[in-house]
Design an enzyme around this catalytic site. Structure first.
Site, PDB file in Angstrom:
ATOM      1  N   TYR A 147     -29.643 -58.702  23.233  1.00 34.45           N
ATOM      2  CA  TYR A 147     -30.574 -59.481  24.055  1.00 34.45           C
ATOM      3  C   TYR A 147     -31.825 -59.909  23.283  1.00 34.45           C
ATOM      4  O   TYR A 147     -32.510 -60.821  23.687  1.00 34.45           O
ATOM      5  CB  TYR A 147     -30.988 -58.682  25.302  1.00 34.45           C
ATOM      6  CG  TYR A 147     -29.850 -58.407  26.280  1.00 34.45           C
ATOM      7  CD1 TYR A 147     -28.578 -58.915  26.072  1.00 34.45           C
ATOM      8  CD2 TYR A 147     -30.061 -57.643  27.419  1.00 34.45           C
ATOM      9  CE1 TYR A 147     -27.542 -58.661  26.952  1.00 34.45           C
ATOM     10  CE2 TYR A 147     -29.028 -57.385  28.315  1.00 34.45           C
ATOM     11  CZ  TYR A 147     -27.767 -57.901  28.072  1.00 34.45           C
ATOM     12  OH  TYR A 147     -26.748 -57.653  28.943  1.00 34.45           O
ATOM     13  N   LYS A 205     -18.531 -49.765  20.530  1.00 35.27           N
ATOM     14  CA  LYS A 205     -17.325 -50.559  20.255  1.00 35.27           C
ATOM     15  C   LYS A 205     -17.115 -50.439  18.746  1.00 35.27           C
ATOM     16  O   LYS A 205     -17.134 -51.436  18.006  1.00 35.27           O
ATOM     17  CB  LYS A 205     -17.577 -52.007  20.729  1.00 35.27           C
ATOM     18  CG  LYS A 205     -16.362 -52.889  20.748  1.00 35.27           C
ATOM     19  CD  LYS A 205     -15.397 -52.609  21.879  1.00 35.27           C
ATOM     20  CE  LYS A 205     -14.182 -53.516  21.783  1.00 35.27           C
ATOM     21  NZ  LYS A 205     -13.008 -53.023  22.511  1.00 35.27           N
ATOM     22  N   ASP A 237     -14.778 -50.455  26.645  1.00 32.84           N
ATOM     23  CA  ASP A 237     -13.748 -50.947  27.573  1.00 32.84           C
ATOM     24  C   ASP A 237     -13.079 -49.788  28.302  1.00 32.84           C
ATOM     25  O   ASP A 237     -12.832 -49.844  29.509  1.00 32.84           O
ATOM     26  CB  ASP A 237     -12.720 -51.835  26.851  1.00 32.84           C
ATOM     27  CG  ASP A 237     -12.353 -51.328  25.468  1.00 32.84           C
ATOM     28  OD1 ASP A 237     -13.024 -50.393  24.967  1.00 32.84           O
ATOM     29  OD2 ASP A 237     -11.398 -51.845  24.869  1.00 32.84           O
ATOM     30  N   ASP A 261     -26.310 -52.381  30.470  1.00 30.77           N
ATOM     31  CA  ASP A 261     -26.580 -53.332  31.545  1.00 30.77           C
ATOM     32  C   ASP A 261     -25.359 -53.400  32.464  1.00 30.77           C
ATOM     33  O   ASP A 261     -25.456 -53.305  33.699  1.00 30.77           O
ATOM     34  CB  ASP A 261     -26.860 -54.710  30.903  1.00 30.77           C
ATOM     35  CG  ASP A 261     -27.402 -55.716  31.886  1.00 30.77           C
ATOM     36  OD1 ASP A 261     -27.648 -55.350  33.051  1.00 30.77           O
ATOM     37  OD2 ASP A 261     -27.584 -56.886  31.494  1.00 30.77           O
ATOM     38  N   ASP A 265     -24.608 -50.989  36.269  1.00 27.54           N
ATOM     39  CA  ASP A 265     -24.320 -51.619  37.567  1.00 27.54           C
ATOM     40  C   ASP A 265     -22.973 -51.145  38.114  1.00 27.54           C
ATOM     41  O   ASP A 265     -22.819 -50.939  39.316  1.00 27.54           O
ATOM     42  CB  ASP A 265     -24.306 -53.147  37.449  1.00 27.54           C
ATOM     43  CG  ASP A 265     -25.689 -53.737  37.683  1.00 27.54           C
ATOM     44  OD1 ASP A 265     -26.676 -52.969  37.596  1.00 27.54           O
ATOM     45  OD2 ASP A 265     -25.794 -54.942  37.945  1.00 27.54           O
TER      46      ASP A 265
END
Ligand code: NAD
Length: 377
Positions: A147, A205, A237, A261, A265
């Protein structure tokens, strides 16, 4: 001896912010009395309330108050239906919240997700998938990664083509500091909740990204400083899948910015209602103290604002996190957690967590829920 006086900037904001903040203050006053603490709570406008009072979403006086305080207890800001012509960078979500995060270098975002057994009906997972219950702390790095990395651009590359670039960057020290937050939090949860072995699941990852390789290496190294805490690594994943299949396997989930992020959620959905979810954004340690901003995970809920319907528990639990992380008061933190559990076990339900087929419960409003929790302290 550590002082028992704590200065808190109380920024209720917009929508349901002032309604739920009132209840958090009520509970803090009950805690103050019981544990002989002294909270100096100073309220100041932020968000549209700041624009109305002083022409800025984060008025200078509000920012100055935050700088003089030991922590910020934040409600929420933003009202989608107010003045759509106001420039993006002056809108409350950016001009107040993002500015505070930047100003205080709040690099660690902590979101506990707990599902009390009486509220199993609010969880989208079938009961057999809920296992022994959900009790996860998601820790998200908040100031680095994809980001914020440079270069970041959309550019013309000829032939009518454009190219978008975002860059994922992490340095060793950025990974180290968030890893320490995760291991310390896991240690604290083990001590305060009397759990079995604490565990940090570090998400990356590493099979594809250089960032993942460095992340895994550095977290492993930091983990060696915490021999009492189990460390496992999981690809992002797989983690997304495991959260839905068997959430009870997780204790502390440590994530870089973008993975956090998304996964925070996903984990939040397990708790059923946004009205139950607190959060903490922590900055650097100042001497013995950690500065933090504590706020509900949800927003201003304009659909129910002003009606006395909002669930104040997310705001009350955010105040509890402040007691734990910034003020190092685990007993008073635990007292709030226990009081919330007691109020729920006694059948008190705001609309968002009400189950009409459960005769042992009653639907109540924001104030009554605050009263029930304060009384249980
Ligand atoms: P929201 O979180 O405000 O509401 C989403 C849904 O959850 C609504 O149905 C709402 O009624 C419900 N809800 C949220 N908190 C609740 C509570 N305590 N009790 C009961 N129900 C609750 O999200 P939104 O509607 O997308 O956003 C509204 C405004 O809030 C927007 O302006 C948005 O930018 C802002 N927002 C601010 C923050 C923040 O200040 N940190 C966070 C998210 C959204």
């Amino acid at each position: 001896m550590r002082s028992n006086t704590f200065n808190v900037a109380v920024l209720a904001g917009d929508g349901i912010g002032p309604e739920v903040m009132r209840e958090a203050i009520k509970v803090l006053r009950a805690v103050e009395k019981k544990f002989s603490l002294n909270f100096k709570l100073t309220e100041a406008p932020v968000g549209w309330a700041g624009i109305d009072a002083a022409g800025q979403a984060l008025p200078d006086a509000t920012l100055a108050l935050c700088k003089q305080s030991d922590a910020i207890l934040f409600g929420s800001v933003g009202l989608p239906d107010r003045d759509p012509t106001i420039p993006k960078d002056q809108r409350p979500e950016r001009a107040a919240l993002l500015r505070l995060r930047r100003e205080f270098e709040l690099f660690a975002n902590l979101r506990p997700v707990a599902l009390q057994k009486e509220l199993a009906h609010t969880c989208p997972l079938a009961k057999e998938r809920q296992g022994n219950g959900v009790d996860i702390l998601v820790i998200r790095e908040l100031t680095g990664g994809l980001y914020f990395g440079k270069p970041k651009a959309i550019e013309d590359i000829g032939n009518g083509q454009r190219r978008a670039t975002d860059t994922m960057v992490y340095t060793t020290s950025e990974i180290e500091r968030i890893a320490h937050v995760a291991f310390r939090a896991a240690d604290g949860r083990q001590k305060t909740a009397g759990k079995g072995k604490a565990k940090v699941t570090s998400i990356d990852k590493a099979n594809v990204l250089e960032n993942g390789i460095l992340w895994r290496e550095v977290v492993t190294k930091v983990g060696k400083e915490y021999p009492g805490i189990e460390l496992e690594h999981m690809l992002v994943d797989n983690a997304a899948m495991q959260l839905m299949l068997k959430p009870s396997q997780f204790d502390v989930l440590l994530c870089e910015n973008m993975f956090g992020d998304i996964l925070s959620d996903e984990a939040a959905a397990l708790a059923g209602s946004l009205g139950m979810l607190p959060s903490a954004s922590l900055g650097a340690t100042r001497g013995e103290q950690v500065f933090g901003l504590y706020e509900p995970a949800g927003g201003t809920a304009p659909d129910i604002a002003g009606k006395g319907l909002a669930n104040p528990i997310a705001q009350i639990l955010s105040a509890a996190l402040m007691l734990l992380y910034s003020f190092k008061q685990p007993e008073s933190h635990n007292a709030i957690i226990a009081a919330v559990s007691k109020a729920i076990a006694a059948g008190n339900r705001t609309g968002d967590i009400f189950n009409p087929i459960d005769d042992a419960t009653k639907k109540i409003g924001t104030t009554e829920m605050g009263d029930a929790i304060a009384a249980a302290i």
